[in-house]
Design a protein around this motif. Structure first.
Motif, PDB file in Angstrom:
ATOM      1  N   PHE A 131      31.764  47.040  27.668  1.00  0.00           N
ATOM      2  CA  PHE A 131      33.130  46.273  27.945  1.00  0.00           C
ATOM      3  C   PHE A 131      34.071  46.944  28.310  1.00  0.00           C
ATOM      4  CE2 PHE A 131      29.114  44.422  26.338  1.00  0.00           C
ATOM      5  CZ  PHE A 131      29.156  43.143  27.298  1.00  0.00           C
ATOM      6  N   LEU A 132      35.198  46.572  29.736  1.00  0.00           N
ATOM      7  CA  LEU A 132      35.694  46.956  29.801  1.00  0.00           C
ATOM      8  C   LEU A 132      36.888  45.311  29.832  1.00  0.00           C
ATOM      9  CD1 LEU A 132      35.656  50.462  32.435  1.00  0.00           C
ATOM     10  CD2 LEU A 132      36.382  50.244  29.493  1.00  0.00           C
ATOM     11  N   PRO A 133      37.549  44.630  29.268  1.00  0.00           N
ATOM     12  CA  PRO A 133      38.555  44.149  30.121  1.00  0.00           C
ATOM     13  C   PRO A 133      39.724  43.694  30.477  1.00  0.00           C
ATOM     14  CG  PRO A 133      37.769  44.154  27.274  1.00  0.00           C
ATOM     15  CD  PRO A 133      37.121  45.110  27.890  1.00  0.00           C
ATOM     16  N   ILE A 134      40.258  43.418  30.733  1.00  0.00           N
ATOM     17  CA  ILE A 134      41.486  43.385  31.596  1.00  0.00           C
ATOM     18  C   ILE A 134      41.976  43.109  30.323  1.00  0.00           C
ATOM     19  CG2 ILE A 134      43.647  42.503  33.272  1.00  0.00           C
ATOM     20  CD1 ILE A 134      41.172  42.109  35.316  1.00  0.00           C
ATOM     21  N   ILE A 135      43.504  44.293  30.822  1.00  0.00           N
ATOM     22  CA  ILE A 135      44.674  44.488  29.486  1.00  0.00           C
ATOM     23  C   ILE A 135      45.838  43.896  30.349  1.00  0.00           C
ATOM     24  CG2 ILE A 135      45.981  45.386  27.526  1.00  0.00           C
ATOM     25  CD1 ILE A 135      43.952  47.173  26.384  1.00  0.00           C
ATOM     26  N   THR A 193      32.042  39.146  38.034  1.00  0.00           N
ATOM     27  CA  THR A 193      32.649  37.923  38.948  1.00  0.00           C
ATOM     28  C   THR A 193      33.998  37.396  39.051  1.00  0.00           C
ATOM     29  OG1 THR A 193      30.821  36.701  38.475  1.00  0.00           O
ATOM     30  CG2 THR A 193      30.058  38.489  40.471  1.00  0.00           C
ATOM     31  N   ASP A 194      33.917  36.929  37.483  1.00  0.00           N
ATOM     32  CA  ASP A 194      34.883  36.084  36.980  1.00  0.00           C
ATOM     33  C   ASP A 194      36.563  37.155  36.813  1.00  0.00           C
ATOM     34  OD1 ASP A 194      34.448  38.004  34.654  1.00  0.00           O
ATOM     35  OD2 ASP A 194      34.670  35.743  33.634  1.00  0.00           O
ATOM     36  N   GLY A 195      36.624  38.141  37.365  1.00  0.00           N
ATOM     37  CA  GLY A 195      37.800  38.725  37.317  1.00  0.00           C
ATOM     38  C   GLY A 195      38.367  39.942  35.757  1.00  0.00           C
ATOM     39  N   SER A 196      37.000  38.986  34.773  1.00  0.00           N
ATOM     40  CA  SER A 196      37.618  39.542  33.093  1.00  0.00           C
ATOM     41  C   SER A 196      37.972  40.846  32.856  1.00  0.00           C
ATOM     42  CB  SER A 196      37.053  38.976  32.363  1.00  0.00           C
ATOM     43  OG  SER A 196      35.603  38.988  32.762  1.00  0.00           O
ATOM     44  N   GLY A 197      36.962  41.862  33.944  1.00  0.00           N
ATOM     45  CA  GLY A 197      36.928  43.563  33.781  1.00  0.00           C
ATOM     46  C   GLY A 197      35.601  43.828  34.314  1.00  0.00           C
ATOM     47  N   GLY A 198      34.870  44.679  33.089  1.00  0.00           N
ATOM     48  CA  GLY A 198      33.553  45.385  34.054  1.00  0.00           C
ATOM     49  C   GLY A 198      33.203  45.751  33.130  1.00  0.00           C
ATOM     50  N   LEU A 199      31.690  46.447  33.379  1.00  0.00           N
ATOM     51  CA  LEU A 199      30.547  46.550  32.472  1.00  0.00           C
ATOM     52  C   LEU A 199      30.371  48.308  33.040  1.00  0.00           C
ATOM     53  CD1 LEU A 199      28.467  46.735  30.069  1.00  0.00           C
ATOM     54  CD2 LEU A 199      27.463  45.871  31.951  1.00  0.00           C
ATOM     55  N   VAL A 200      30.480  49.157  31.927  1.00  0.00           N
ATOM     56  CA  VAL A 200      30.118  50.036  32.098  1.00  0.00           C
ATOM     57  C   VAL A 200      28.583  50.660  31.247  1.00  0.00           C
ATOM     58  CG1 VAL A 200      29.991  52.503  32.872  1.00  0.00           C
ATOM     59  CG2 VAL A 200      31.641  51.450  33.118  1.00  0.00           C
ATOM     60  N   ILE A 201      26.990  51.552  31.862  1.00  0.00           N
ATOM     61  CA  ILE A 201      26.232  52.087  30.999  1.00  0.00           C
ATOM     62  C   ILE A 201      26.140  53.193  30.989  1.00  0.00           C
ATOM     63  CG2 ILE A 201      23.741  51.135  29.952  1.00  0.00           C
ATOM     64  CD1 ILE A 201      23.778  48.456  30.963  1.00  0.00           C
ATOM     65  N   TYR A 202      26.692  53.894  30.107  1.00  0.00           N
ATOM     66  CA  TYR A 202      26.582  55.042  29.842  1.00  0.00           C
ATOM     67  C   TYR A 202      25.123  55.565  29.710  1.00  0.00           C
ATOM     68  CZ  TYR A 202      31.504  55.594  30.687  1.00  0.00           C
ATOM     69  OH  TYR A 202      33.091  55.781  31.029  1.00  0.00           O
ATOM     70  N   ARG A 212      42.533  49.082  30.479  1.00  0.00           N
ATOM     71  CA  ARG A 212      41.867  48.121  30.350  1.00  0.00           C
ATOM     72  C   ARG A 212      41.727  48.465  28.920  1.00  0.00           C
ATOM     73  NH1 ARG A 212      38.336  46.500  34.324  1.00  0.00           N
ATOM     74  NH2 ARG A 212      39.340  45.974  36.324  1.00  0.00           N
ATOM     75  N   GLY A 213      40.511  47.651  27.566  1.00  0.00           N
ATOM     76  CA  GLY A 213      40.483  48.047  26.232  1.00  0.00           C
ATOM     77  C   GLY A 213      38.734  48.594  26.321  1.00  0.00           C
ATOM     78  N   TYR A 214      38.054  48.042  25.647  1.00  0.00           N
ATOM     79  CA  TYR A 214      36.526  48.374  25.775  1.00  0.00           C
ATOM     80  C   TYR A 214      36.735  48.585  24.004  1.00  0.00           C
ATOM     81  CZ  TYR A 214      38.631  52.500  22.927  1.00  0.00           C
ATOM     82  OH  TYR A 214      38.350  53.661  21.291  1.00  0.00           O
ATOM     83  N   GLU A 215      34.877  47.995  24.548  1.00  0.00           N
ATOM     84  CA  GLU A 215      33.707  48.021  23.280  1.00  0.00           C
ATOM     85  C   GLU A 215      32.289  48.039  23.612  1.00  0.00           C
ATOM     86  OE1 GLU A 215      31.630  43.310  22.380  1.00  0.00           O
ATOM     87  OE2 GLU A 215      33.900  43.412  22.408  1.00  0.00           O
ATOM     88  N   ILE A 216      32.662  49.018  23.129  1.00  0.00           N
ATOM     89  CA  ILE A 216      31.147  50.395  23.230  1.00  0.00           C
ATOM     90  C   ILE A 216      29.701  49.293  22.010  1.00  0.00           C
ATOM     91  CG2 ILE A 216      29.641  52.740  22.967  1.00  0.00           C
ATOM     92  CD1 ILE A 216      33.437  53.159  23.119  1.00  0.00           C
ATOM     93  N   HIS A 217      28.634  48.984  22.955  1.00  0.00           N
ATOM     94  CA  HIS A 217      27.322  49.089  21.848  1.00  0.00           C
ATOM     95  C   HIS A 217      26.455  49.807  22.493  1.00  0.00           C
ATOM     96  CE1 HIS A 217      29.503  44.935  20.805  1.00  0.00           C
ATOM     97  NE2 HIS A 217      30.104  45.358  22.045  1.00  0.00           N
ATOM     98  N   GLU A 218      25.647  50.116  21.199  1.00  0.00           N
ATOM     99  CA  GLU A 218      24.020  50.175  21.561  1.00  0.00           C
ATOM    100  C   GLU A 218      23.415  49.061  22.178  1.00  0.00           C
ATOM    101  OE1 GLU A 218      21.108  53.389  19.873  1.00  0.00           O
ATOM    102  OE2 GLU A 218      22.503  53.247  18.722  1.00  0.00           O
TER     103      GLU A 218
END
Length: 87
Positions: free
Chosen positions: A7-11, A43-52, A75-81
């Motif tokens: 997750f890449l929330p906007i800072i 779509t709510d403008g809060s950030g994005g998601l990348v699946i690596y 952006r910040g980040y939050e990583i989850h397997e």
């Protein structure tokens, strides 16, 4: 190979606008290398998601820190397997 949802929330909205082209280029390069399964914005403008796709969380952390959005403080980040369920 494992999957990791990032997750890449906007800072900083302005930095997000400025570094968007570099971020998209980064994603395209990683996609060509086979490191990205999917990505997109919320779509709510809060950030994005990348699946690596990677072997370990350490590998993903290294990739995420190379993303211009993260490196430049946009952006910040939050990583989850992530375990994909069979269809």
């Amino acid at each position: 190979m494992k999957y990791f949802a990032v997750f890449l929330p906007i800072i900083d909205t302005e930095k997000s606008r400025i570094y968007r082209p570099q971020h998209l280029e980064f994603l395209e390069n990683k996609r060509r290398e086979g490191k990205i399964f999917a990505n997109g914005r919320f779509t709510d403008g809060s950030g994005g998601l990348v699946i690596y796709k990677a072997e370990s969380s350490d590998e993903v952390l290294e990739l995420v820190r190379q993303d211009p959005y993260v490196a430049e403080g946009a952006r910040g980040y939050e990583i989850h397997e992530w375990e994909m369920s069979p269809v």
